[in-house]
Scaffold this motif. Sequence first.
Motif, mmCIF file in Angstrom:
data_model
loop_
_atom_site.group_PDB
_atom_site.id
_atom_site.type_symbol
_atom_site.label_atom_id
_atom_site.label_comp_id
_atom_site.label_asym_id
_atom_site.label_seq_id
_atom_site.Cartn_x
_atom_site.Cartn_y
_atom_site.Cartn_z
ATOM 1 N N GLU A 283 0.853 -1.192 0.000
ATOM 2 C CA GLU A 283 0.000 0.000 0.000
ATOM 3 C C GLU A 283 0.882 1.233 0.000
ATOM 4 N N LYS A 284 0.341 2.297 -0.505
ATOM 5 C CA LYS A 284 1.114 3.534 -0.625
ATOM 6 C C LYS A 284 1.372 4.130 0.747
ATOM 7 N N GLY A 285 2.624 4.510 0.987
ATOM 8 C CA GLY A 285 2.997 5.159 2.233
ATOM 9 C C GLY A 285 3.115 6.660 2.038
ATOM 10 N N PRO A 286 3.577 7.390 3.048
ATOM 11 C CA PRO A 286 3.729 8.841 2.920
ATOM 12 C C PRO A 286 4.882 9.201 1.980
ATOM 13 N N GLY A 287 4.701 10.264 1.198
ATOM 14 C CA GLY A 287 5.771 10.720 0.319
ATOM 15 C C GLY A 287 6.908 11.359 1.114
ATOM 16 N N ILE A 288 8.104 11.311 0.550
ATOM 17 C CA ILE A 288 9.281 11.880 1.212
ATOM 18 C C ILE A 288 9.608 13.234 0.593
ATOM 19 N N ASN A 289 9.679 14.259 1.435
ATOM 20 C CA ASN A 289 10.063 15.599 0.971
ATOM 21 C C ASN A 289 11.575 15.728 1.149
ATOM 22 N N GLN A 290 12.296 15.395 0.085
ATOM 23 C CA GLN A 290 13.762 15.409 0.165
ATOM 24 C C GLN A 290 14.301 16.811 0.441
ATOM 25 N N VAL A 291 13.678 17.819 -0.159
ATOM 26 C CA VAL A 291 14.172 19.193 -0.005
ATOM 27 C C VAL A 291 14.077 19.628 1.450
ATOM 28 N N ALA A 292 12.912 19.400 2.061
ATOM 29 C CA ALA A 292 12.728 19.768 3.469
ATOM 30 C C ALA A 292 13.697 18.995 4.354
ATOM 31 N N GLU A 293 13.919 17.724 4.036
ATOM 32 C CA GLU A 293 14.818 16.912 4.855
ATOM 33 C C GLU A 293 16.260 17.406 4.766
ATOM 34 N N VAL A 294 16.687 17.855 3.566
ATOM 35 C CA VAL A 294 18.056 18.360 3.430
ATOM 36 C C VAL A 294 18.214 19.702 4.147
ATOM 37 N N VAL A 295 17.211 20.567 4.064
ATOM 38 C CA VAL A 295 17.274 21.825 4.824
ATOM 39 C C VAL A 295 17.471 21.515 6.307
ATOM 40 N N GLU A 296 16.704 20.569 6.815
ATOM 41 C CA GLU A 296 16.793 20.209 8.234
ATOM 42 C C GLU A 296 18.155 19.597 8.565
ATOM 43 N N SER A 297 18.641 18.715 7.709
ATOM 44 C CA SER A 297 19.919 18.061 8.004
ATOM 45 C C SER A 297 21.084 19.042 7.907
ATOM 46 N N LEU A 298 20.991 20.044 7.029
ATOM 47 C CA LEU A 298 22.034 21.073 6.970
ATOM 48 C C LEU A 298 22.089 21.875 8.264
ATOM 49 N N LYS A 299 20.926 22.080 8.863
ATOM 50 C CA LYS A 299 20.867 22.836 10.128
ATOM 51 C C LYS A 299 21.373 21.996 11.305
ATOM 52 N N THR A 300 20.970 20.734 11.347
ATOM 53 C CA THR A 300 21.208 19.933 12.552
ATOM 54 C C THR A 300 22.450 19.060 12.468
ATOM 55 N N THR B 226 19.237 28.146 5.755
ATOM 56 C CA THR B 226 20.054 27.487 6.777
ATOM 57 C C THR B 226 21.047 28.447 7.431
ATOM 58 N N GLY B 227 20.968 29.733 7.079
ATOM 59 C CA GLY B 227 21.835 30.729 7.704
ATOM 60 C C GLY B 227 23.285 30.618 7.292
ATOM 61 N N LEU B 228 23.532 30.047 6.101
ATOM 62 C CA LEU B 228 24.898 29.882 5.613
ATOM 63 C C LEU B 228 25.195 30.871 4.486
ATOM 64 N N GLU B 229 26.461 31.136 4.254
ATOM 65 C CA GLU B 229 26.888 31.980 3.142
ATOM 66 C C GLU B 229 27.025 31.116 1.886
ATOM 67 N N PRO B 230 26.680 31.650 0.701
ATOM 68 C CA PRO B 230 26.866 30.862 -0.517
ATOM 69 C C PRO B 230 28.347 30.648 -0.809
ATOM 70 N N GLY B 231 28.701 29.409 -1.108
ATOM 71 C CA GLY B 231 30.077 29.060 -1.423
ATOM 72 C C GLY B 231 30.243 28.737 -2.893
ATOM 73 N N GLU B 232 30.690 27.511 -3.187
ATOM 74 C CA GLU B 232 31.015 27.144 -4.565
ATOM 75 C C GLU B 232 29.939 26.238 -5.150
ATOM 76 N N LEU B 233 29.543 26.560 -6.378
ATOM 77 C CA LEU B 233 28.687 25.681 -7.161
ATOM 78 C C LEU B 233 29.586 24.884 -8.096
ATOM 79 N N VAL B 234 29.521 23.561 -7.971
ATOM 80 C CA VAL B 234 30.302 22.672 -8.830
ATOM 81 C C VAL B 234 29.315 21.943 -9.737
ATOM 82 N N TRP B 235 29.486 22.116 -11.043
ATOM 83 C CA TRP B 235 28.607 21.444 -12.006
ATOM 84 C C TRP B 235 29.395 20.327 -12.668
#
Length: 309
Positions: free
Chosen positions: A149-166, A237-246
């Motif tokens: 059966e279908k479970g709850p969807g995962i909000n990856q973006v929200a989870e990464v914001v939280e993990s960057l903070k904590t 997350t209260g951080l300064e922008p650093g380097e974007l690597v593509w």
Amino acid sequence: MGEPRHPEWQYLDLMRHIWEHGDERVDRTGVGTRSVFGTMLRFDLGGNRVPLLTTKRVFWKAAAKEMLWFLTGSTSIRPLLQQGVTIWSDWPLKKYREASGEAIGQEEFERRVVEDEAFAARWGDLGPVYGKQWVDWPTYRYGPDGKYEKGPGINQVAEVVESLKTNPGSRRHIIEGWNVAELDRMALPPCHKTYQFHVAGDRLNCLLYQRSCDVALGLPFNLFGAALLMRLMAAQTGLEPGELVWSGGDTHLYLNHGELVKAQLAREPAGEPRLLIHRVPDTIFDYRFEDFEVVDYQPQGVLRAPVAV
């Protein structure tokens, strides 16, 4: 020591290298490409800098609206068309023409999607592309009857914001679009598929891995979109922008883009565009287009080329 080299030269050098040395091959679209594999560009986003190309005009407003659309999780082109953004129309239009046999023009198709909700639901949906995976990755679990059966969807973006903070030192700050189980339902499997974030001191870095990259038309958009997403994550997350690597996998130029390539390689980059973000809302999902402003952007003229679908 002379002036530091303009960061846009990386892009132009890549374009020249692909055009002169790329492997010529037949591709999915039938147009044909010159392709190299395994490429990298790096941009410092400190001081509000943003990798907007100056050797041609990049329509950054459409890229910003697309990124905000991704963050809503929508899979319909209708909200984009309502804002005048037509960059996703080619794929559903092709599908509609093939299914209906109707030789409908793009503008008429787009008008119908905007005006007719039922038509939009049937023909304007792209399947579970980008934003759906980012904010509502599907899960399944065994039900009491032994069936899934279908479970709850995962909000990856929200989870990464939280993990960057904590847990800023984590090596798992990842947003992934490549859901193998749903690729066949997507109008186009994700090209810019994996975003990984990294905290160094008070700076947020981001690496985007793109499996397939149209360097002439797609990459200028992708660089701005990734830079905007990284800036939003930093602000939240209260951080300064650093380097974007593509980082690119199959990095290519279409054979029918020769005129654009020749014209763009004859130009020299100049100027230093800046991206200003005027408001930090409660969550990353509450930004509006009006919160963004690009300043000091004086690009050279528009260069156009056909999109391969």
